[in-house]
Design a protein around this motif. Structure first.
Motif, PDB file in Angstrom:
ATOM      1  N   ALA B  66      22.004 100.575  18.004  1.00  0.00           N
ATOM      2  CA  ALA B  66      23.217 101.225  18.499  1.00  0.00           C
ATOM      3  C   ALA B  66      23.429 102.514  17.721  1.00  0.00           C
ATOM      4  O   ALA B  66      23.505 102.505  16.493  1.00  0.00           O
ATOM      5  CB  ALA B  66      24.414 100.301  18.335  1.00  0.00           C
ATOM      6  N   ILE B  67      23.514 103.619  18.450  1.00  0.00           N
ATOM      7  CA  ILE B  67      23.671 104.891  17.750  1.00  0.00           C
ATOM      8  C   ILE B  67      25.025 105.537  18.044  1.00  0.00           C
ATOM      9  O   ILE B  67      25.301 106.643  17.590  1.00  0.00           O
ATOM     10  CB  ILE B  67      22.528 105.886  18.084  1.00  0.00           C
ATOM     11  N   TYR B  75      30.045 113.472  14.476  1.00  0.00           N
ATOM     12  CA  TYR B  75      29.956 114.692  13.687  1.00  0.00           C
ATOM     13  C   TYR B  75      28.518 115.171  13.647  1.00  0.00           C
ATOM     14  O   TYR B  75      27.615 114.399  13.321  1.00  0.00           O
ATOM     15  CB  TYR B  75      30.471 114.418  12.273  1.00  0.00           C
ATOM     16  N   PHE B  76      28.292 116.429  14.009  1.00  0.00           N
ATOM     17  CA  PHE B  76      26.949 117.014  13.936  1.00  0.00           C
ATOM     18  C   PHE B  76      26.987 118.262  13.070  1.00  0.00           C
ATOM     19  O   PHE B  76      27.847 119.116  13.255  1.00  0.00           O
ATOM     20  CB  PHE B  76      26.445 117.389  15.337  1.00  0.00           C
ATOM     21  N   ALA B  77      26.056 118.353  12.116  1.00  0.00           N
ATOM     22  CA  ALA B  77      26.015 119.524  11.242  1.00  0.00           C
ATOM     23  C   ALA B  77      24.689 120.264  11.353  1.00  0.00           C
ATOM     24  O   ALA B  77      24.606 121.441  11.039  1.00  0.00           O
ATOM     25  CB  ALA B  77      26.255 119.105   9.796  1.00  0.00           C
ATOM     26  N   ARG B  78      23.631 119.573  11.782  1.00  0.00           N
ATOM     27  CA  ARG B  78      22.305 120.215  11.798  1.00  0.00           C
ATOM     28  C   ARG B  78      22.212 121.244  12.922  1.00  0.00           C
ATOM     29  O   ARG B  78      22.786 121.050  14.000  1.00  0.00           O
ATOM     30  CB  ARG B  78      21.227 119.153  12.026  1.00  0.00           C
ATOM     31  N   ALA B 224      16.253 110.491  11.116  1.00  0.00           N
ATOM     32  CA  ALA B 224      17.532 110.449  10.399  1.00  0.00           C
ATOM     33  C   ALA B 224      17.311 110.296   8.903  1.00  0.00           C
ATOM     34  O   ALA B 224      16.510 109.484   8.463  1.00  0.00           O
ATOM     35  CB  ALA B 224      18.372 109.294  10.909  1.00  0.00           C
ATOM     36  N   ALA B 225      18.033 111.124   8.135  1.00  0.00           N
ATOM     37  CA  ALA B 225      17.927 111.042   6.678  1.00  0.00           C
ATOM     38  C   ALA B 225      18.552 109.746   6.180  1.00  0.00           C
ATOM     39  O   ALA B 225      19.398 109.162   6.849  1.00  0.00           O
ATOM     40  CB  ALA B 225      18.611 112.241   6.042  1.00  0.00           C
ATOM     41  N   GLN B 226      18.210 109.304   5.035  1.00  0.00           N
ATOM     42  CA  GLN B 226      18.679 108.045   4.425  1.00  0.00           C
ATOM     43  C   GLN B 226      18.424 106.873   5.360  1.00  0.00           C
ATOM     44  O   GLN B 226      19.334 106.405   6.009  1.00  0.00           O
ATOM     45  CB  GLN B 226      20.164 108.081   4.075  1.00  0.00           C
TER      46      GLN B 226
END
Lengths: 567, 226
Positions: B66-67, B75-78, B224-226
C-alpha cells in the motif's frame, strides 16, 4: 464564471424540486394516524401512550428531559472512552469541561468542536456518542417544528400533539432511511466506512503516512441531513475522506437544505394555506441568494494582498483561481461559496473550507447569517425562527396601522409577544454578552490565531456559532480552555432551549385561541408584499442588533485590506 | 372569551412531568443503540460488501504494498515528481516527541493555517513559497505563480493541483527524468479529473495518480530511500 453560475442554478433547482418530495413525506409523518410495528414496539419499550395529547408544557418538558438524559449518557461515554474496548489507537478520555462542551454541543445540534476528531475520539465514540447525538438532536428539532406547526394550525385546542410520536417517526421514517441510502453513495464516492482505526502506508517518496479511517460515511450523512456539522476529522468536510468529490460536496449542500426547505411546505400544507409556505420559502431563498452573491463575489476576486507578490488568482480554463488559502482544489470557488453560504444558512456548521481564511466580506456572510439564524435555518428551528420574525412583522405592521395584529387568523396578543421577544433577545444577548465578556478577559488574547480585527472576529464568530447552534469556527482560535469550553457550552444551551421553548409556548397559546374572520384590516401573510416586509424586518432587527459588532470585525478588516494594512 | 385556555394550562401544569422518568431514561439508551450502534454497524456491513475498497480508504497498491490513498494527498519533494500544494499539517518531532514540527501531509492530524487575508504570517509564507516555486521550475523572478501552488489547503491533505500548476511543473519533471516535455504534458492531460457530470467542481489533477502514471510510463524514479 458562467460555469460557476450553472452550478448554482442546478443545485438550487434540485433543492427546490426536493421540497416536493420531502415536504409531503414529512407532512405525512406529522399527520398520519397509524403507527407501524417498529414504532409500536418502541412505544411499548418506552412505556408511553402514543395517543396521549400533550400540552405545550408537557411536550416541552419531555423534549427537555429526554435531551438531558441523552446528553448525560453521551457525557459518560466520553469520560470513560479509554476504558471501552475496540480502539487500537488507545485515545484517552475527554476532560470534564471538554466532555461537557462536546455533549452540550451535539445535543443542541450545534456541533462546535473544541477537540480534533482524529486524535481524541475512538470509533466507538464517533458512533455511540457523535452519530447518536447528531441523530437525536436533529429529530428533536424536527419534532419540535411538528409540534409548533400543529399548534399554530389548530384552534381552541389544548394540545400540540405527542412528542414521542413526532420524535420516533422523524427518526425511523425520515432520518435513518435517508441516511442509510446516502451513506452508501458516499462510500461509493470514496468515503471510508469501517471499524478499523487507521492504516499506515509508505508513500511514493518513502515516507510513513498514517491514514485515520473509521465509520465516516454513516456520520457524514446525518451530519448534513441533521444540520449538525461536526466533523469526523479535525478539518471537517474539507478533509478528502469526509468530502472526496464535488458530487459529495453537492450532496452535502442538498442534504443541509433538505429538511429546512421542506418544512416550509409542511407549514403551508398543515395550516391549509400552501401559499403561506411558499411565501416563507421565498423569504429564505431571497436572503440566501443575497448572501451567496456576496461570498462568491468576494472569494472569486481573491486576496488583493497577494497580487503584488506575483500570484495568479484569475480564473481560466486551467486555473480555478480566487482566494485559495484554506480551500480545496476539487471544489474551487463556486462549490466552496455555495457550501459556505449553505452551512451557515442552515446552521449546520460543517465546513469544506476554512472560514478563518475567507476574505473579510466572505467571512462576514457566515457570521451575519448565523446572527439572523433564519436563512433556512437548522432542522426545525429555522422555520420556528422565521415564524418568530413573522409574528414580529405582523406586530410591527399592526402597530404602524393601529390595529390588533393577527397571524394565521388569530389575534397576536401581549402574552405571545413576550415569548417572541424572549426568543429574539436571548439569542442576541447570548452572542453579544458573551463576546463582550470574553473581550475583557486578558487571557482571550492567548487563544487568538490572528491579531487586529480578525482576532475580534474569531471571538465574535465563536459565540455567534455557539448561540446559533451552528458549530463552525474561525478555526485557528483555541477554544479548548475551561473558560471558553464553559461559556460557549452555555451559549449553545441558551441558544437552543431559550428560543425553542418560548416558541413552543407560542404554539401552545395560539393553539388554544379561536380564529377571527379576516376583515378589511387584516394583513395577508401569504403575499409577496409580506415576504418583502418579513425580509425587511429580519434584516432591520438583525442589523440594529449586530451591525456595531460586525463593524468592529469584518467590516473594518475589509477597509484595512483596501488600504493594505497587515497584522 | 373562552376559558379552555386557562383550564388546559391548569391541567398541564400538574401533569407536565407525570410518568416521565421511564420513557426519558429508556429513550436515551434505546436510541443510542438504534442510531449510534445499529445504524452505523449496518452501514459498515453493507458498504464493505458493495464497495470494499472505498470503505477501507481507497488504498492504492504497487508491487503488493500500500503506497497511499487515492483520496489523500502526499508530500513530494523530489524534482522528478509533481509537487502537491503547500500543507499546514504538523506532527511530533522525531527527535523530541513533546514538540510539534511542520510535517506536510500528515494524514493523522488534518490542519489548515487559518490565517486571515491580512496576516503577515500568511503573506510572508506565500512570498517565500512563490520564490521557491520559481527557482525550482526555472521561472523568471517576476513570473506569475498559480495561486494553488503557494496557498495551503483546508485539510492540509488536498490530493489535487490545478492544471496550470501541473503544466509549469512539467518542464522540471521532464528534465529530471530525461524525457520529452510533450510526453509529460500528455500524461497530465490523461490524469485530469474533469468536473463530475460535466457540471460539478473545477478541473484538476490528482498528484499521486499522476506521479504513479509517470513512474509507470517514463523512467521509474530511484527506489524509495530508507
Amino acid at each position: 464564471m458562467g460555469y460557476d453560475l450553472n452550478q448554482f442554478i442546478v443545485v438550487l433547482a434540485i433543492m427546490t424540486g426536493l421540497v416536493f418530495v420531502t415536504g409531503p413525506w414529512l407532512k405525512r409523518i406529522f399527520t398520519a394516524p397509524g403507527h407501524n410495528i417498529i414504532e409500536r414496539g418502541t412505544y411499548r419499550l418506552l412505556g408511553v401512550d402514543p395517543a396521549e395529547p400533550m400540552s405545550w408544557k408537557r411536550y416541552g418538558a419531555v423534549l427537555l428531559l429526554s435531551n438531558a438524559a441523552m446528553m448525560l449518557l453521551g457525557y459518560l461515554i466520553l469520560r470513560i472512552q479509554q476504558l471501552l474496548p475496540g480502539d487500537s489507537l488507545g485515545r484517552s478520555s475527554q476532560t470534564p469541561d471538554l466532555a461537557f462542551n462536546t455533549v452540550a454541543s451535539f445535543i443542541t445540534n450545534t456541533n462546535w468542536q473544541a477537540y480534533s476528531g482524529e486524535t481524541s475520539l475512538s470509533n466507538l465514540s464517533q458512533m455511540a456518542v457523535i452519530t447518536f447525538l447528531m441523530t437525536v438532536s436533529a429529530a428533536t428539532g424536527v419534532a419540535a417544528a411538528g409540534g409548533f406547526i400543529r399548534g399554530l394550525s389548530r384552534k381552541s385546542a389544548g394540545d400540540i400533539g405527542n412528542y414521542w410520536v413526532d420524535f420516533t417517526r422523524v427518526t425511523y421514517r425520515l432520518l435513518l432511511p435517508f441516511c442509510f441510502v446516502l451513506a452508501l453513495i458516499y462510500v461509493w464516492q470514496g468515503m471510508p466506512q469501517t471499524l478499523t482505526a487507521d492504516t499506515v502506508v509508505t508513500t511514493l517518496e518513502g515516507a510513513r503516512q498514517q491514514l485515520i479511517i473509521g465509520p465516516v460515511a454513516s456520520l457524514e450523512t446525518i451530519k448534513h441531513i441533521g444540520t449538525n456539522g461536526g466533523g469526523f476529522f479535525g478539518m471537517n468536510a474539507a478533509h478528502p475522506f469526509e468530502n472526496p468529490t464535488p458530487l459529495t460536496n453537492t450532496l452535502h449542500i442538498l442534504s443541509m437544505l433538505l429538511i429546512p426547505s421542506a418544512l416550509t411546505y409542511v407549514f403551508g400544507s398543515m395550516i391549509a394555506n400552501r401559499k403561506q409556505g411558499w411565501s416563507f420559502f421565498a423569504a429564505f431563498f431571497v436572503m440566501f441568494l443575497g448572501f451567496l452573491a456576496l461570498v462568491y463575489g468576494a472569494e472569486h476576486a481573491g486576496n488583493p494582498m497577494l497580487s503584488p507578490l506575483g500570484i495568479d488568482q484569475a480564473q481560466t480554463a486551467t486555473l480555478g483561481g480566487g482566494n485559495m488559502e484554506g480551500k480545496e482544489l476539487r471544489f474551487g470557488i463556486a462549490q466552496t461559496s455555495l457550501f459556505v453560504t449553505t452551512t451557515t444558512a442552515a446552521t449546520t456548521g460543517s465546513v469544506d473550507s476554512m472560514h478563518a481564511s475567507l476574505t473579510p466580506l466572505g467571512g462576514l456572510v457566515p457570521i451575519a447569517q448565523m446572527m439572523l439564524n433564519n436563512v433556512f435555518g437548522g432542522d426545525g428551528v429555522g422555520l420556528i425562527n422565521l415564524v418568530t420574525y413573522a409574528i414580529l412583522t405582523v406586530f410591527l405592521v399592526g402597530m404602524m396601522i393601529g390595529r390588533t395584529p393577527e397571524f394565521l387568523g388569530k389575534k397576536v396578543e401581549a402574552r405571545e409577544m413576550k415569548f417572541v421577544m424572549l426568543a429574539v433577545l436571548a439569542h442576541a444577548f447570548s452572542i453579544l454578552g458573551f463576546t463582550a465578556l470574553a473581550c475583557v478577559m486578558p487571557s482571550t488574547v492567548d487563544s487568538l490565531a490572528n491579531m487586529g480585527p480578525h482576532g475580534f472576529s474569531e471571538v465574535l464568530y465563536a459565540y455567534t456559532s455557539g448561540t446559533a447552534n451552528n458549530g463552525s469556527a474561525f478555526a485557528g482560535f483555541n477554544a479548548n480552555t475551561p473558560f471558553f469550553n464553559t461559556t460557549i457550552g452555555l451559549a449553545m444551551l441558551v441558544g437552543r432551549y431559550l428560543t425553542l421553548l418560548p416558541m413552543l409556548a407560542v404554539a401552545g397559546v395560539m393553539a388554544a385561541k379561536t380564529t377571527v374572520p379576516a376583515g378589511p384590516g387584516t394583513l395577508s401573510t401569504a403575499t409577496p408584499l409580506f415576504t418583502g416586509l418579513l425580509v425587511f424586518v429580519v434584516l432591520v432587527v438583525g442589523g440594529l442588533t449586530f451591525l456595531p459588532a460586525l463593524a468592529l470585525g469584518p467590516i473594518v478588516e475589509h477597509l484595512l485590506m483596501l488600504s493594505g494594512t497587515t497584522f | 372569551m373562552h376559558n379552555d385556555q386557562s383550564t388546559s394550562a391548569d391541567l398541564s401544569a400538574t401533569s407536565a412531568f407525570k410518568g416521565i422518568a421511564r420513557p426519558v431514561l429508556v429513550s436515551a439508551l434505546l436510541f443510542m443503540v438504534v442510531t449510534g450502534l445499529a445504524y452505523p454497524l449496518a452501514t459498515t456491513g453493507v458498504a464493505n460488501l458493495l464497495f470494499p475498497s472505498q470503505a477501507q480508504g481507497s488504498l492504492i497498491e504497487r508491487n503488493g504494498q500500500a503506497i497511499g490513498s487515492r483520496q489523500i494527498g502526499q508530500y513530494f519533494a523530489r524534482p522528478e515528481y509533481f509537487h502537491s500544494r503547500p500543507s499546514a499539517t504538523s506532527g511530533p518531532d522525531p527527535q523530541d516527541p513533546s514538540k510539534t514540527v511542520d510535517q506536510p501531509y500528515n494524514a493523522g492530524a488534518s490542519a489548515a493555517s487559518n490565517q486571515g487575508v491580512l496576516s503577515k504570517k500568511l503573506l510572508t509564507a506565500v512570498e517565500q513559497r512563490a520564490i521557491a516555486y520559481r527557482q525550482e521550475n526555472g521561472l523568471a523572478a517576476n513570473a506569475a505563480v498559480p495561486v494553488d501552488a503557494v496557498t495551503a489547503s483546508g485539510s492540509g491533505l488536498d490530493p489535487h493541483i490545478s492544471i496550470a500548476n501541473a503544466n509549469i511543473q512539467a518542464q522540471r519533471v521532464a528534465r529530471a527524468r530525461g524525457v520529452a516535455v510533450d510526453r509529460v504534458l500528455a500524461l497530465i492531460n490523461e490524469n485530469v479529473d474533469r468536473p463530475q457530470f460535466g457540471l460539478f467542481g473545477d478541473p484538476r489533477v490528482n498528484v499521486l495518480a499522476l506521479n504513479l502514471a509517470l513512474d509507470a510510463a517514463a523512467a521509474p524514479a530511484r527506489p524509495a530511500a530508507q
